[in-house]
Design a protein around this motif. Structure first.
Motif, PDB file in Angstrom:
ATOM      1  N   GLN A 197       1.050  -1.134   0.047  1.00 42.25           N
ATOM      2  CA  GLN A 197       0.006  -0.059  -0.115  1.00 42.25           C
ATOM      3  C   GLN A 197       0.727   1.354   0.046  1.00 42.25           C
ATOM      4  O   GLN A 197       0.267   2.252  -0.311  1.00 42.25           O
ATOM      5  N   ASN A 198       2.090   1.155   0.375  1.00 43.06           N
ATOM      6  CA  ASN A 198       2.958   2.222   0.475  1.00 43.06           C
ATOM      7  C   ASN A 198       3.687   2.480  -1.074  1.00 43.06           C
ATOM      8  O   ASN A 198       4.570   3.470  -1.187  1.00 43.06           O
ATOM      9  N   THR A 199       3.541   1.510  -1.860  1.00 40.60           N
ATOM     10  CA  THR A 199       4.073   1.781  -3.145  1.00 40.60           C
ATOM     11  C   THR A 199       3.217   2.673  -4.045  1.00 40.60           C
ATOM     12  O   THR A 199       2.060   2.740  -4.256  1.00 40.60           O
ATOM     13  N   PRO A 200       3.805   3.796  -4.604  1.00 40.98           N
ATOM     14  CA  PRO A 200       3.003   4.796  -5.607  1.00 40.98           C
ATOM     15  C   PRO A 200       2.298   3.969  -6.709  1.00 40.98           C
ATOM     16  O   PRO A 200       2.931   3.213  -7.222  1.00 40.98           O
ATOM     17  N   HIS A 201       1.123   4.368  -6.629  1.00 42.06           N
ATOM     18  CA  HIS A 201       0.123   3.715  -7.540  1.00 42.06           C
ATOM     19  C   HIS A 201       0.571   4.339  -9.159  1.00 42.06           C
ATOM     20  O   HIS A 201       0.241   3.760 -10.165  1.00 42.06           O
ATOM     21  N   GLU A 202       1.083   5.448  -8.998  1.00 40.98           N
ATOM     22  CA  GLU A 202       1.575   6.235 -10.225  1.00 40.98           C
ATOM     23  C   GLU A 202       2.501   5.368 -11.150  1.00 40.98           C
ATOM     24  O   GLU A 202       2.610   5.462 -12.212  1.00 40.98           O
ATOM     25  N   LEU A 203       3.468   4.673 -10.173  1.00 42.73           N
ATOM     26  CA  LEU A 203       4.548   3.957 -10.872  1.00 42.73           C
ATOM     27  C   LEU A 203       3.973   2.672 -11.703  1.00 42.73           C
ATOM     28  O   LEU A 203       4.321   2.463 -12.872  1.00 42.73           O
ATOM     29  N   HIS A 204       2.939   2.043 -11.031  1.00 43.91           N
ATOM     30  CA  HIS A 204       2.059   0.808 -11.857  1.00 43.91           C
ATOM     31  C   HIS A 204       1.697   1.447 -13.185  1.00 43.91           C
ATOM     32  O   HIS A 204       1.667   0.696 -13.954  1.00 43.91           O
ATOM     33  N   ALA A 206       2.264   4.134 -14.740  1.00 42.85           N
ATOM     34  CA  ALA A 206       3.285   4.442 -16.037  1.00 42.85           C
ATOM     35  C   ALA A 206       3.731   3.281 -16.499  1.00 42.85           C
ATOM     36  O   ALA A 206       4.130   3.171 -17.822  1.00 42.85           O
ATOM     37  N   ALA A 207       4.099   2.107 -15.789  1.00 45.62           N
ATOM     38  CA  ALA A 207       4.616   0.812 -16.356  1.00 45.62           C
ATOM     39  C   ALA A 207       3.689   0.162 -17.154  1.00 45.62           C
ATOM     40  O   ALA A 207       4.018  -0.396 -18.107  1.00 45.62           O
ATOM     41  N   ALA A 208       2.249   0.280 -16.884  1.00 47.25           N
ATOM     42  CA  ALA A 208       1.342  -0.293 -17.522  1.00 47.25           C
ATOM     43  C   ALA A 208       1.093   0.306 -19.032  1.00 47.25           C
ATOM     44  O   ALA A 208       0.915  -0.214 -20.189  1.00 47.25           O
ATOM     45  N   LEU A 209       1.132   1.708 -18.867  1.00 50.67           N
ATOM     46  CA  LEU A 209       1.299   2.443 -20.327  1.00 50.67           C
ATOM     47  C   LEU A 209       2.573   2.132 -21.151  1.00 50.67           C
ATOM     48  O   LEU A 209       2.273   2.248 -22.306  1.00 50.67           O
ATOM     49  N   ASP A 210       3.676   1.877 -20.638  1.00 51.49           N
ATOM     50  CA  ASP A 210       4.939   1.526 -21.254  1.00 51.49           C
ATOM     51  C   ASP A 210       4.593  -0.256 -21.789  1.00 51.49           C
ATOM     52  O   ASP A 210       5.413  -0.557 -22.463  1.00 51.49           O
ATOM     53  N   ALA A 212       4.153  -2.877 -19.929  1.00 55.11           N
ATOM     54  CA  ALA A 212       4.445  -3.830 -18.791  1.00 55.11           C
ATOM     55  C   ALA A 212       3.481  -4.722 -18.709  1.00 55.11           C
ATOM     56  O   ALA A 212       2.362  -4.282 -18.291  1.00 55.11           O
ATOM     57  N   GLY A 213       3.609  -6.046 -18.586  1.00 62.72           N
ATOM     58  CA  GLY A 213       2.532  -6.938 -18.115  1.00 62.72           C
ATOM     59  C   GLY A 213       2.686  -7.261 -16.430  1.00 62.72           C
ATOM     60  O   GLY A 213       3.334  -6.372 -16.178  1.00 62.72           O
ATOM     61  N   ALA A 214       1.833  -7.986 -16.032  1.00 63.50           N
ATOM     62  CA  ALA A 214       1.713  -8.102 -14.674  1.00 63.50           C
ATOM     63  C   ALA A 214       3.034  -8.445 -13.887  1.00 63.50           C
ATOM     64  O   ALA A 214       3.528  -7.981 -12.842  1.00 63.50           O
ATOM     65  N   TRP A 215       3.525  -9.658 -14.640  1.00 59.61           N
ATOM     66  CA  TRP A 215       4.943 -10.318 -13.954  1.00 59.61           C
ATOM     67  C   TRP A 215       6.086  -8.995 -13.993  1.00 59.61           C
ATOM     68  O   TRP A 215       6.766  -8.923 -13.091  1.00 59.61           O
ATOM     69  N   ARG A 216       6.163  -8.326 -15.003  1.00 59.58           N
ATOM     70  CA  ARG A 216       7.223  -7.214 -15.293  1.00 59.58           C
ATOM     71  C   ARG A 216       6.708  -5.966 -14.525  1.00 59.58           C
ATOM     72  O   ARG A 216       7.745  -5.601 -13.901  1.00 59.58           O
ATOM     73  N   ARG A 217       5.511  -5.720 -14.194  1.00 58.21           N
ATOM     74  CA  ARG A 217       5.290  -4.810 -13.149  1.00 58.21           C
ATOM     75  C   ARG A 217       5.635  -5.121 -11.811  1.00 58.21           C
ATOM     76  O   ARG A 217       6.282  -4.188 -10.925  1.00 58.21           O
ATOM     77  N   PHE A 218       5.422  -6.386 -11.563  1.00 57.88           N
ATOM     78  CA  PHE A 218       5.729  -6.918  -9.958  1.00 57.88           C
ATOM     79  C   PHE A 218       7.475  -6.998  -9.931  1.00 57.88           C
ATOM     80  O   PHE A 218       7.682  -6.366  -8.850  1.00 57.88           O
ATOM     81  N   ARG A 219       8.127  -7.293 -11.002  1.00 53.65           N
ATOM     82  CA  ARG A 219       9.393  -7.482 -10.893  1.00 53.65           C
ATOM     83  C   ARG A 219      10.189  -6.110 -10.880  1.00 53.65           C
ATOM     84  O   ARG A 219      11.158  -6.064 -10.034  1.00 53.65           O
ATOM     85  N   THR A 220       9.703  -5.167 -11.597  1.00 52.58           N
ATOM     86  CA  THR A 220      10.491  -3.801 -11.838  1.00 52.58           C
ATOM     87  C   THR A 220       9.796  -2.755 -10.928  1.00 52.58           C
ATOM     88  O   THR A 220      10.520  -1.574 -10.299  1.00 52.58           O
ATOM     89  N   VAL A 221       8.578  -2.870 -10.210  1.00 56.08           N
ATOM     90  CA  VAL A 221       7.940  -1.717  -9.578  1.00 56.08           C
ATOM     91  C   VAL A 221       7.610  -2.351  -8.145  1.00 56.08           C
ATOM     92  O   VAL A 221       8.063  -1.946  -7.255  1.00 56.08           O
ATOM     93  N   THR A 222       6.811  -3.494  -8.089  1.00 55.73           N
ATOM     94  CA  THR A 222       6.325  -3.887  -6.771  1.00 55.73           C
ATOM     95  C   THR A 222       7.308  -4.415  -5.981  1.00 55.73           C
ATOM     96  O   THR A 222       7.651  -3.913  -4.688  1.00 55.73           O
TER      97      THR A 222
END
Length: 309
Positions: A197-204, A206-210, A212-222
């Motif tokens: 919950q402390n992870t900024p939602h904006e990063l997810h 931005a990654a989705a707009l680029d 990035a799939g669910a696994w890549r978002r987890f690996r690079t953002v979450t």
């Protein structure tokens, strides 16, 4: 201006270094919390270390003699203790690793915008609110060979007649590990959920707009945002699980044949069943030393990680 300078200089000269009064005030405020720690934690720890160098035994008529490192020398050749140490490591790893993986999956699920999410979060922490003794008694009923729900389910599905899970040499430790995972998962889930919950939602976003799939978002953002929390809760869980006592004591009392005798249970038996307080204290010192080394390695790793960032 000269008057102000003169006054500040006079105050520093009269009161010693600047901030000394504030330091004394801070110590005064810390004392109410520090005194119980010294009395209830540091004091018994030092007494236990001293006891490890004696031949202290139960009984008022027994005289205590200083024996130096004799207890530790005996420990080096005590195969039962090292067997319990090995079982303790298997138990700690066997509980901590699946506990973290399952809690991570549950935290990711509870972090989604689902219906009745508040109810799911409340239900997820129920095992955390239950005392370990109650958890142990409840799971003894689940594992009951005659009327336990596990064996009844196996019989209803036609998979066999079931077995006595807590007294079988091959099944006792795995059965206890399952209980440890279930009982310890809530606090890990809560910690990981707080990190998510402390992870900024904006990063997810931005990654989705680029693309990035669910696994890549987890690996690079979450995961990068969750990693400090994950390392901290995993280290604490490992220490907590290695020092477990009540849950295994209620479930198996170290049996069958010592297959679930954790180091804490072994030290407890030496002290309160056989009355060898000095020998049990030496075991406690060894366990404290191992936990201290593991904690030091964790802190060094955290400091290196902070410096790299």
């Amino acid at each position: 201006m000269a008057t102000a300078t003169k006054r500040s200089g006079g105050t520093a000269a009269a009161g010693g270094r600047p901030g000394a009064g504030r330091d004394h005030g801070a110590w005064f405020l810390v004392l109410p919390a520090l005194i119980p720690v010294l009395i209830l934690s540091v004091g018994p720890l030092l007494y236990g270390i001293a006891l490890a160098f004696t031949d202290a035994q139960s009984g008022r008529t027994q005289s205590t003699q200083w024996v130096g490192t004799l207890n530790f020398q005996d420990l080096l050749h005590d195969t039962l203790f090292w067997d319990s140490f090995r079982i303790g490591l298997l138990w700690a790893v066997g509980v901590t690793v699946p506990q973290f993986l399952l809690a991570l999956g549950l935290a990711l699920l509870l972090n989604q915008n689902l219906r009745f999410r508040w109810l799911a979060r409340a239900l997820a922490i129920i095992p955390w609110a239950m005392p370990e003794v109650v958890v142990g008694i409840m799971w003894r009923l689940v594992y009951n060979p005659d009327a336990g729900i596990l064996n009844e389910t196996i019989r209803d599905l036609g998979l066999g007649d079931g077995r006595d899970w807590l007294t079988g040499l091959a099944t006792a430790l795995p059965a206890v590990i399952v209980v440890g995972i279930w009982a310890g998962m809530p606090q890990t889930t809560v910690a990981l959920l707080a990190g998510l919950q402390n992870t900024p939602h904006e990063l997810h976003e931005a990654a989705a707009l680029d693309g990035a799939g669910a696994w890549r978002r987890f690996r690079t953002v979450t995961w990068p945002a969750l990693k400090p929390v994950a390392l901290a809760i995993t280290a604490l869980n490992f220490i907590w699980n290695f020092n477990s006592f009540a849950l295994v004591y209620v479930l198996t009392n170290g049996g069958p044949g010592g297959r679930t005798r954790l180091p804490m249970l072994f030290a407890y038996e030496e002290a309160f069943r056989y009355g060898q307080f000095g020998y049990a204290a030496a075991m406690g010192c060894v366990m404290v030393a191992v936990i201290s080394v593991l904690l030091a390695l964790y802190l060094v790793g955290r400091l290196k990680g902070d410096q790299d960032r």
